[in-house]
Design a protein around this motif. Sequence first.
Motif, PDB file in Angstrom:
ATOM      1  N   PRO A  80     -21.941   0.607  20.418  1.00 41.88           N
ATOM      2  CA  PRO A  80     -23.160   0.301  19.675  1.00 41.88           C
ATOM      3  C   PRO A  80     -23.556  -1.170  19.774  1.00 41.88           C
ATOM      4  N   SER A  81     -24.815  -1.425  19.555  1.00 42.59           N
ATOM      5  CA  SER A  81     -25.339  -2.788  19.528  1.00 42.59           C
ATOM      6  C   SER A  81     -24.568  -3.598  18.491  1.00 42.59           C
ATOM      7  N   GLY A  82     -24.137  -4.798  18.884  1.00 39.77           N
ATOM      8  CA  GLY A  82     -23.433  -5.672  17.957  1.00 39.77           C
ATOM      9  C   GLY A  82     -21.927  -5.545  17.991  1.00 39.77           C
ATOM     10  N   VAL A  83     -21.411  -4.631  18.809  1.00 37.82           N
ATOM     11  CA  VAL A  83     -19.959  -4.419  18.845  1.00 37.82           C
ATOM     12  C   VAL A  83     -19.243  -5.524  19.626  1.00 37.82           C
TER      13      VAL A  83
ATOM     14  N   PHE B 254     -15.372   3.121  25.822  1.00 37.52           N
ATOM     15  CA  PHE B 254     -16.181   2.995  24.609  1.00 37.52           C
ATOM     16  C   PHE B 254     -15.560   1.911  23.740  1.00 37.52           C
ATOM     17  N   VAL B 255     -16.388   0.949  23.328  1.00 35.17           N
ATOM     18  CA  VAL B 255     -15.920  -0.149  22.481  1.00 35.17           C
ATOM     19  C   VAL B 255     -16.302   0.159  21.036  1.00 35.17           C
ATOM     20  N   ASP B 256     -15.281   0.290  20.212  1.00 36.08           N
ATOM     21  CA  ASP B 256     -15.459   0.558  18.785  1.00 36.08           C
ATOM     22  C   ASP B 256     -15.444  -0.742  17.992  1.00 36.08           C
ATOM     23  N   PRO B 257     -16.184  -0.790  16.896  1.00 39.20           N
ATOM     24  CA  PRO B 257     -16.016  -1.908  15.964  1.00 39.20           C
ATOM     25  C   PRO B 257     -14.773  -1.652  15.108  1.00 39.20           C
ATOM     26  N   PRO B 258     -14.202  -2.689  14.503  1.00 42.00           N
ATOM     27  CA  PRO B 258     -13.061  -2.461  13.609  1.00 42.00           C
ATOM     28  C   PRO B 258     -13.439  -1.556  12.433  1.00 42.00           C
ATOM     29  N   SER B 259     -14.692  -1.663  11.999  1.00 44.86           N
ATOM     30  CA  SER B 259     -15.213  -0.807  10.932  1.00 44.86           C
ATOM     31  C   SER B 259     -16.734  -0.832  11.015  1.00 44.86           C
ATOM     32  N   PHE B 260     -17.352   0.120  10.366  1.00 42.74           N
ATOM     33  CA  PHE B 260     -18.809   0.171  10.351  1.00 42.74           C
ATOM     34  C   PHE B 260     -19.373  -1.047   9.605  1.00 42.74           C
ATOM     35  N   GLU B 261     -18.684  -1.464   8.556  1.00 43.33           N
ATOM     36  CA  GLU B 261     -19.113  -2.630   7.777  1.00 43.33           C
ATOM     37  C   GLU B 261     -19.049  -3.900   8.622  1.00 43.33           C
TER      38      GLU B 261
ATOM     39  N   LEU C 272     -19.314  -4.049  11.846  1.00 43.78           N
ATOM     40  CA  LEU C 272     -20.406  -3.971  12.815  1.00 43.78           C
ATOM     41  C   LEU C 272     -21.700  -4.494  12.192  1.00 43.78           C
ATOM     42  N   GLU C 273     -21.986  -4.056  10.989  1.00 40.49           N
ATOM     43  CA  GLU C 273     -23.197  -4.515  10.303  1.00 40.49           C
ATOM     44  C   GLU C 273     -23.150  -6.026  10.080  1.00 40.49           C
ATOM     45  N   ASN C 274     -21.994  -6.546   9.688  1.00 45.12           N
ATOM     46  CA  ASN C 274     -21.853  -7.998   9.494  1.00 45.12           C
ATOM     47  C   ASN C 274     -22.131  -8.763  10.784  1.00 45.12           C
ATOM     48  N   ARG C 275     -21.643  -8.242  11.906  1.00 45.11           N
ATOM     49  CA  ARG C 275     -21.855  -8.910  13.199  1.00 45.11           C
ATOM     50  C   ARG C 275     -23.343  -8.938  13.555  1.00 45.11           C
ATOM     51  N   ILE C 276     -24.028  -7.840  13.297  1.00 41.99           N
ATOM     52  CA  ILE C 276     -25.463  -7.785  13.604  1.00 41.99           C
ATOM     53  C   ILE C 276     -26.235  -8.748  12.701  1.00 41.99           C
ATOM     54  N   ILE C 277     -25.873  -8.793  11.440  1.00 39.15           N
ATOM     55  CA  ILE C 277     -26.537  -9.709  10.500  1.00 39.15           C
ATOM     56  C   ILE C 277     -26.292 -11.161  10.915  1.00 39.15           C
ATOM     57  N   LYS C 278     -25.046 -11.479  11.313  1.00 40.04           N
ATOM     58  CA  LYS C 278     -24.698 -12.853  11.708  1.00 40.04           C
ATOM     59  C   LYS C 278     -25.480 -13.336  12.921  1.00 40.04           C
ATOM     60  N   ARG C 279     -25.902 -12.408  13.774  1.00 42.37           N
ATOM     61  CA  ARG C 279     -26.715 -12.799  14.931  1.00 42.37           C
ATOM     62  C   ARG C 279     -27.973 -13.538  14.486  1.00 42.37           C
ATOM     63  N   GLY C 280     -28.542 -13.058  13.376  1.00 40.66           N
ATOM     64  CA  GLY C 280     -29.750 -13.675  12.846  1.00 40.66           C
ATOM     65  C   GLY C 280     -30.996 -13.430  13.676  1.00 40.66           C
TER      66      GLY C 280
ATOM     67  N   MET D 167     -28.257   0.216  12.757  1.00 41.17           N
ATOM     68  CA  MET D 167     -27.095   0.814  12.090  1.00 41.17           C
ATOM     69  C   MET D 167     -27.169   2.342  12.124  1.00 41.17           C
ATOM     70  N   ALA D 168     -28.360   2.883  11.945  1.00 45.93           N
ATOM     71  CA  ALA D 168     -28.516   4.344  12.026  1.00 45.93           C
ATOM     72  C   ALA D 168     -28.196   4.826  13.441  1.00 45.93           C
ATOM     73  N   LYS D 169     -28.652   4.059  14.422  1.00 46.58           N
ATOM     74  CA  LYS D 169     -28.374   4.411  15.820  1.00 46.58           C
ATOM     75  C   LYS D 169     -26.876   4.293  16.113  1.00 46.58           C
ATOM     76  N   ALA D 170     -26.256   3.252  15.581  1.00 46.03           N
ATOM     77  CA  ALA D 170     -24.816   3.053  15.785  1.00 46.03           C
ATOM     78  C   ALA D 170     -24.019   4.223  15.221  1.00 46.03           C
ATOM     79  N   LYS D 171     -24.432   4.702  14.073  1.00 49.96           N
ATOM     80  CA  LYS D 171     -23.741   5.840  13.449  1.00 49.96           C
ATOM     81  C   LYS D 171     -23.773   7.053  14.386  1.00 49.96           C
ATOM     82  N   GLU D 172     -24.921   7.267  15.030  1.00 51.90           N
ATOM     83  CA  GLU D 172     -25.049   8.374  15.983  1.00 51.90           C
ATOM     84  C   GLU D 172     -24.206   8.124  17.234  1.00 51.90           C
TER      85      GLU D 172
END
Length: 196
Positions: free
Chosen positions: A15-18, A129-136, A138-146, A157-162
């Motif tokens: 997913p994006s941000g992983v 396939f590269v997994d994030p350590p957790s879904f949370e 992953l969201e933190n990494r995407i937010i940190k990008r700014g 995040m919805a796309k990542a879940k899929e």
Amino acid sequence: MINIHKRNIVLLVGPSGVGKGTIEKILFESKTLKLSLSRSATTRKKREGEINGIHYFFISKEEFESKIENDEFMEWNEHFDNYYGTLLSEILLIFSQGRIPVLEVETYGAKKILQKYKDKKDFNWITIFVDPPSFEELENRIIKRGTDTKEKIAIRMAKAKEELKDRDLFEFKITNHTPEQAAEEIEKIILKKTMG
């Protein structure tokens, strides 16, 4: 020694941000692997600092659609009103340089590639396939990008879940706790699959 005659292709998915891009930077420094990133073609506008042929092949919508009609893409997709695709010619160029192409694609694109080429013995696919350590996380990494609005983050995040639901379609799964650890695991996978 790596067998370049096997026509190995690394398919790096997640997913994006992983952290795929950060992991790739480490992998591309490896003198052993001889990897090259397959640059995608896109119809989106160039961002500041991007160079045509380095970051992407920036082409018009008409040219992209012509390439679709001529079956010049291994896969293509429309994302946020722009086309993105992997040109077969780019893969063949990387092979001609004695290197292993790395395709960084979304899960949808990876599924299209594997479906299109699954019965053909043209390539030796190394699917990771590269997994994030957790879904949370992953969201933190995407937010940190700014770089994204709250709405875009919610869409990502919805796309990542899929995308995470499709992880078992890929031969190897690694969790990106740190880019260095993930790159080390991926390097071992690639070496194991390409030796001989």
